[in-house]
Design a protein around this motif. Structure first.
Motif, mmCIF file in Angstrom:
data_model
loop_
_atom_site.group_PDB
_atom_site.id
_atom_site.type_symbol
_atom_site.label_atom_id
_atom_site.label_comp_id
_atom_site.label_asym_id
_atom_site.label_seq_id
_atom_site.Cartn_x
_atom_site.Cartn_y
_atom_site.Cartn_z
ATOM 1 N N MET A 144 0.742 -1.377 0.132
ATOM 2 C CA MET A 144 0.160 -0.172 0.044
ATOM 3 C C MET A 144 0.890 1.013 0.091
ATOM 4 S SD MET A 144 -3.389 0.907 -0.085
ATOM 5 C CE MET A 144 -4.150 2.302 0.322
ATOM 6 N N PRO A 145 0.706 2.016 -1.195
ATOM 7 C CA PRO A 145 1.447 3.455 -0.808
ATOM 8 C C PRO A 145 0.622 4.740 -0.371
ATOM 9 C CG PRO A 145 0.164 3.113 -2.795
ATOM 10 C CD PRO A 145 -0.261 2.055 -2.484
ATOM 11 N N ILE A 146 1.361 5.608 0.374
ATOM 12 C CA ILE A 146 0.586 6.602 1.061
ATOM 13 C C ILE A 146 0.579 8.207 -0.282
ATOM 14 C CG2 ILE A 146 0.909 8.521 2.547
ATOM 15 C CD1 ILE A 146 3.410 6.805 3.983
ATOM 16 N N SER A 147 -0.448 8.004 -0.384
ATOM 17 C CA SER A 147 -0.917 8.903 -1.320
ATOM 18 C C SER A 147 -1.226 10.449 -0.880
ATOM 19 C CB SER A 147 -1.925 8.214 -2.351
ATOM 20 O OG SER A 147 -2.359 9.167 -3.741
ATOM 21 N N ILE A 148 -0.810 11.447 -1.525
ATOM 22 C CA ILE A 148 -2.259 12.612 -0.762
ATOM 23 C C ILE A 148 -1.923 13.100 -2.010
ATOM 24 C CG2 ILE A 148 -1.189 15.092 -0.246
ATOM 25 C CD1 ILE A 148 0.974 13.227 1.319
ATOM 26 N N LYS A 149 -3.797 13.763 -2.542
ATOM 27 C CA LYS A 149 -3.657 14.113 -3.289
ATOM 28 C C LYS A 149 -4.010 15.643 -3.273
ATOM 29 C CE LYS A 149 -5.283 10.033 -5.671
ATOM 30 N NZ LYS A 149 -6.119 8.778 -6.421
ATOM 31 N N GLU A 207 12.803 2.027 3.917
ATOM 32 C CA GLU A 207 13.644 2.390 3.092
ATOM 33 C C GLU A 207 12.053 2.813 2.343
ATOM 34 O OE1 GLU A 207 17.164 2.909 -0.133
ATOM 35 O OE2 GLU A 207 16.857 1.533 1.106
ATOM 36 N N GLY A 208 12.274 4.032 2.240
ATOM 37 C CA GLY A 208 11.468 4.390 1.141
ATOM 38 C C GLY A 208 11.142 5.908 0.969
ATOM 39 N N ALA A 209 9.915 6.181 -0.338
ATOM 40 C CA ALA A 209 10.457 7.421 -0.913
ATOM 41 C C ALA A 209 9.053 8.242 -1.305
ATOM 42 C CB ALA A 209 11.683 7.659 -1.759
ATOM 43 N N TRP A 210 9.208 9.586 -1.644
ATOM 44 C CA TRP A 210 8.096 10.378 -2.463
ATOM 45 C C TRP A 210 8.233 9.951 -4.286
ATOM 46 C CZ3 TRP A 210 3.624 11.425 0.446
ATOM 47 C CH2 TRP A 210 3.567 11.101 1.511
ATOM 48 N N ALA A 211 7.124 10.337 -4.594
ATOM 49 C CA ALA A 211 7.500 10.617 -5.857
ATOM 50 C C ALA A 211 5.812 10.912 -6.687
ATOM 51 C CB ALA A 211 7.519 8.539 -6.398
ATOM 52 N N ASP A 228 0.826 16.360 -11.270
ATOM 53 C CA ASP A 228 0.867 17.479 -9.939
ATOM 54 C C ASP A 228 -0.110 18.215 -9.436
ATOM 55 O OD1 ASP A 228 -0.945 18.666 -11.803
ATOM 56 O OD2 ASP A 228 -0.756 19.946 -12.774
ATOM 57 N N ARG A 229 -0.882 16.687 -8.845
ATOM 58 C CA ARG A 229 -1.777 16.878 -8.035
ATOM 59 C C ARG A 229 -1.932 16.029 -7.317
ATOM 60 N NH1 ARG A 229 -7.060 18.027 -11.463
ATOM 61 N NH2 ARG A 229 -8.004 17.826 -8.995
ATOM 62 N N GLN A 230 -0.907 14.967 -7.541
ATOM 63 C CA GLN A 230 -0.835 14.096 -6.773
ATOM 64 C C GLN A 230 1.054 12.929 -6.405
ATOM 65 O OE1 GLN A 230 -2.776 10.212 -8.015
ATOM 66 N NE2 GLN A 230 -1.892 8.545 -6.237
ATOM 67 N N VAL A 231 1.312 13.110 -5.296
ATOM 68 C CA VAL A 231 2.061 12.709 -4.542
ATOM 69 C C VAL A 231 1.790 11.705 -3.190
ATOM 70 C CG1 VAL A 231 2.572 14.201 -2.670
ATOM 71 C CG2 VAL A 231 4.517 13.270 -3.635
ATOM 72 N N ASP A 232 3.335 10.513 -4.359
ATOM 73 C CA ASP A 232 3.248 9.209 -3.064
ATOM 74 C C ASP A 232 4.106 8.705 -2.710
ATOM 75 O OD1 ASP A 232 0.528 8.919 -4.450
ATOM 76 O OD2 ASP A 232 0.993 6.536 -5.211
ATOM 77 N N TRP A 233 4.042 8.280 -1.585
ATOM 78 C CA TRP A 233 5.344 7.484 -0.798
ATOM 79 C C TRP A 233 5.421 5.666 -1.113
ATOM 80 C CZ3 TRP A 233 7.114 4.282 3.125
ATOM 81 C CH2 TRP A 233 8.740 4.406 3.671
ATOM 82 N N ARG A 234 5.953 5.558 -1.086
ATOM 83 C CA ARG A 234 6.046 3.727 -1.573
ATOM 84 C C ARG A 234 7.330 3.332 -0.709
ATOM 85 N NH1 ARG A 234 7.859 1.224 -6.596
ATOM 86 N NH2 ARG A 234 9.874 0.489 -5.391
ATOM 87 N N PRO A 235 7.803 1.989 -0.117
ATOM 88 C CA PRO A 235 9.069 1.744 0.301
ATOM 89 C C PRO A 235 9.744 0.854 -0.230
ATOM 90 C CG PRO A 235 7.106 0.232 1.021
ATOM 91 C CD PRO A 235 6.616 1.127 0.301
ATOM 92 N N LYS A 236 11.180 0.886 -0.613
ATOM 93 C CA LYS A 236 11.916 0.308 -1.783
ATOM 94 C C LYS A 236 11.170 -0.639 -1.704
ATOM 95 C CE LYS A 236 16.603 -0.933 -2.899
ATOM 96 N NZ LYS A 236 17.823 -0.737 -2.348
ATOM 97 N N GLU A 237 10.940 -1.200 -1.079
ATOM 98 C CA GLU A 237 10.144 -3.145 -1.168
ATOM 99 C C GLU A 237 9.536 -3.048 -0.332
ATOM 100 O OE1 GLU A 237 12.778 -5.464 -2.754
ATOM 101 O OE2 GLU A 237 14.158 -4.713 -2.660
#
Length: 382
Positions: free
Chosen positions: A148-153, A177-181, A185-194
């Motif tokens: 499950m990603p974290i999603s901000i819309k 370990e994870g990162a935002w992507a 231009d209306r959505q940024v998600d964070w997901r773990p590397k694994e």
């Protein structure tokens, strides 16, 4: 001059000097009397300030005294919630202010020697060109799958993605370990590397209120959520085997006869890729005008792609299950198997499709796991 006269002269001179010194010492004026000290009140932001960010700290302090009363009031007469320090020398607002409003200080301070001083002042907060609303998922107290990603819309496009990203914090109960992507231009998600470790507790804070998004736009509100990762369950969907395998916590718990998408029609392939369970419905009404069917009712439907793929019951296709791939892209199971899988699934469980004649392009929401880790990190704004 004789020696005796010289001695008399020096003796007389010494006497005169001693008298002068004595007079000088005894005649010093008394020290000045203490002057009254007036309490000095200061504000942050300063009196008369304009275009103040409503999320900025708001304080009143008094030097050489203490507040006997202090209040900050908006134009409607409503007082801002605040906290007075135990020594009475400072007050701070404990709630954010509003956009485009005037605030007025009132009250009284008393100096250390008892002199009263009025508390007076005002300032105005900035008025954005527009405010932009955001939502966050997963929501509070959710239990979700390991992909499950974290999603901000955002409800409108944003410009300053770097500023927004710096305002986002993810905390986990175990190191992840994870990162935002930025997926748009209306959505940024964070997901773990694994995949997430099972049973991880996750807290997210988005300090967006008062944040400049660029172009005169500002954040409407802060966001936060706390949720948990559930057990580790993965669907292994190897198209050529005509089986769907469920792995839970590293152990195979189900192996279902299945039918995947027609292999020789790219429009009907079940595409390769790692997807997630996006939603679950006990009944799903399906339409595909291209292939001539409308209002087809299927039960125990778990969506894993917005392109239109589900895991669902298709008892009418029982003869093909475990033998032939002839669906329109979905994973067909028997009614009993579909119900059993449906009951076991969490939103955010990964579905790993392999062995298909085609792959899913990374364009349909949610496509987080269709990107390599390097591709994912390249979508960060910082």
């Amino acid at each position: 001059m004789s020696g005796s006269r010289l001695r008399l002269w020096w003796t007389a001179l010494a006497g005169v000097l001693a008298a002068v010194l004595l007079i000088s010492g005894c005649g010093s004026p008394p020290p000045d009397s203490p002057k009254p000290t007036e309490a000095k009140v200061a504000f942050e932001p300063g009196d008369g300030a304009a275009e103040v960010n409503p999320a900025a700290p708001v304080r009143a302090t008094v030097d050489r005294g203490r507040f006997t009363s202090v209040a900050l009031t908006n134009a409607d007469g409503k007082q801002v919630a605040g906290e007075l320090s135990p020594d009475g020398r400072s007050w701070r607002a404990t709630e954010a202010l509003g956009y485009g409003k005037t605030y007025t200080w009132s009250g009284q301070a008393i100096s250390d020697d008892g002199k009263l001083v009025p508390v007076r002042g005002s300032f105005t907060t900035l008025k954005p060109k527009q405010t932009i609303r955001a939502t966050i998922n997963p929501t509070d107290n959710a239990v979700v799958g390991i992909a499950m990603p974290i999603s901000i819309k955002f409800d409108k496009p944003v410009q300053d993605k770097a500023a927004i990203q710096r305002a986002l914090t993810v905390r986990t109960s175990v190191p992840v370990e994870g990162a935002w992507a930025w997926l748009s231009d209306r959505q940024v998600d964070w997901r773990p590397k694994e995949y997430w470790p099972a049973h991880t507790h996750v807290s997210v804070l988005a300090k967006l209120y008062g944040l400049a998004y660029g172009g005169g736009s500002y954040g409407l509100a802060d966001l936060s959520t706390e949720f948990d990762i559930g057990r580790a369950q993965i669907v292994k969907a190897a198209v050529g085997t005509h089986r769907m395998v469920v792995i839970r916590d590293g152990r195979e718990v189900a192996n279902y006869a299945a039918s995947y998408g027609e292999e020789y029609d790219p429009g009907r392939n079940t595409p390769n890729g790692t997807f997630i369970i996006m939603e679950k419905k006990p009944v799903e009404i399906m339409d595909n005008p291209r292939y001539g069917y409308h209002d087809v009712r299927k039960t125990w439907a778990a969506r894993f792609s917005n392109h239109g793929e589900f895991i669902h019951e298709n008892q009418e296709n029982a003869a093909a299950l475990g033998k032939v791939n002839n669906s329109h892209g979905c994973i067909n199971l028997s009614a009993a198997d579909a119900k059993e899988y449906y009951d076991s699934a969490l939103i955010g469980d990964p579905v790993e499709v392999t062995g298909s004649a085609s792959s899913m392009p990374p364009q349909y929401d949610v496509y987080d796991w269709l990107l390599t880790w390097d591709q994912w990190k390249a979508k960060s704004a910082i």
